[in-house]
Scaffold this motif. Structure first.
Motif, PDB file in Angstrom:
ATOM      1  N   GLN A   1      55.644 -27.847  40.602  1.00 30.29           N
ATOM      2  CA  GLN A   1      55.914 -26.550  40.427  1.00 30.29           C
ATOM      3  C   GLN A   1      55.265 -25.503  39.468  1.00 30.29           C
ATOM      4  O   GLN A   1      55.180 -24.559  40.376  1.00 30.29           O
ATOM      5  CB  GLN A   1      57.503 -26.843  40.327  1.00 30.29           C
ATOM      6  N   VAL A   2      54.354 -25.753  38.681  1.00 32.03           N
ATOM      7  CA  VAL A   2      53.955 -24.280  37.837  1.00 32.03           C
ATOM      8  C   VAL A   2      52.846 -24.048  38.368  1.00 32.03           C
ATOM      9  O   VAL A   2      52.000 -24.704  39.281  1.00 32.03           O
ATOM     10  CB  VAL A   2      53.657 -25.289  36.575  1.00 32.03           C
ATOM     11  N   LYS A   3      52.951 -22.600  38.862  1.00 34.20           N
ATOM     12  CA  LYS A   3      51.710 -22.647  39.085  1.00 34.20           C
ATOM     13  C   LYS A   3      50.724 -22.038  38.627  1.00 34.20           C
ATOM     14  O   LYS A   3      51.194 -20.804  37.531  1.00 34.20           O
ATOM     15  CB  LYS A   3      51.825 -20.946  40.623  1.00 34.20           C
ATOM     16  N   VAL A   4      49.809 -22.008  38.578  1.00 33.14           N
ATOM     17  CA  VAL A   4      48.391 -22.204  37.806  1.00 33.14           C
ATOM     18  C   VAL A   4      47.308 -21.242  38.570  1.00 33.14           C
ATOM     19  O   VAL A   4      46.955 -21.346  39.467  1.00 33.14           O
ATOM     20  CB  VAL A   4      47.549 -23.303  37.764  1.00 33.14           C
ATOM     21  N   GLU A   5      47.079 -19.289  38.170  1.00 37.68           N
ATOM     22  CA  GLU A   5      46.080 -19.430  38.415  1.00 37.68           C
ATOM     23  C   GLU A   5      45.317 -18.051  37.552  1.00 37.68           C
ATOM     24  O   GLU A   5      45.304 -18.539  36.118  1.00 37.68           O
ATOM     25  CB  GLU A   5      47.225 -17.299  39.352  1.00 37.68           C
TER      26      GLU A   5
END
Length: 156
Positions: free
Chosen positions: A139-143
């Motif tokens: 669920q962690v978003k990496v940008e």
């Protein structure tokens, strides 16, 4: 052209090997000299102790210089962090709680600093350590923000 390139590669390889031999030889000689100096100093101290003479300034100075020399050499050498096994599932839980607590995106550096400060978790390679932990946190978003990685949780 190809023959010249091949010859240059062979010359380069020979020079690199010669360099390694010289480095090993230097380190071995330095260790041997250090051992010889320590042996002589201990013998001088023994003789002085038998005669009841206290150490003079010269032997103290030599002793300190022999002890400081290896430190100077090791400062120049790149030191690798010791390999530590991490429980990545546990680290993932800690990352999740940090991101929930702050409710704002965190950079890789900020995330690792908080992990180190709060949980004494330090990775030899922060990027790899965090990536292994994120396997448990889909669920962690990496940008990316330029060259920085930013980690965040989606808004609920």
């Amino acid at each position: 052209m190809f023959n010249e390139r091949k010859a240059l590669q062979m010359t380069l390889q020979a020079l690199l090997e010669q360099r390694m031999v010289l480095r090993r030889q230097y380190v071995d000689q330095d260790k041997q000299l250090g051992a010889d100096i320590k042996q002589i100093l201990s013998r001088i101290r023994e003789m002085d102790a038998q005669e009841g003479i206290e150490e003079d300034e010269y032997t103290q100075e030599v002793a300190t210089t022999t002890e400081e020399a290896p430190d100077e050499l090791t400062k120049r050498m790149k030191v690798r962090k010791a390999h530590v096994r991490h429980d990545y599932l546990e680290v993932a839980k800690q990352i999740n709680s940090l991101l929930r607590e702050t409710m704002s995106p965190m950079s890789l550096v900020e995330l690792c600093d908080e992990l180190k400060r709060r949980h004494a978790v330090e990775f030899a390679s922060p990027y790899i350590g965090v990536q292994k932990s994120l396997k448990y946190l889909p669920q962690v978003k990496v940008e990316k923000d330029g060259r920085k990685l930013i980690f965040s949780l989606p808004a609920e």
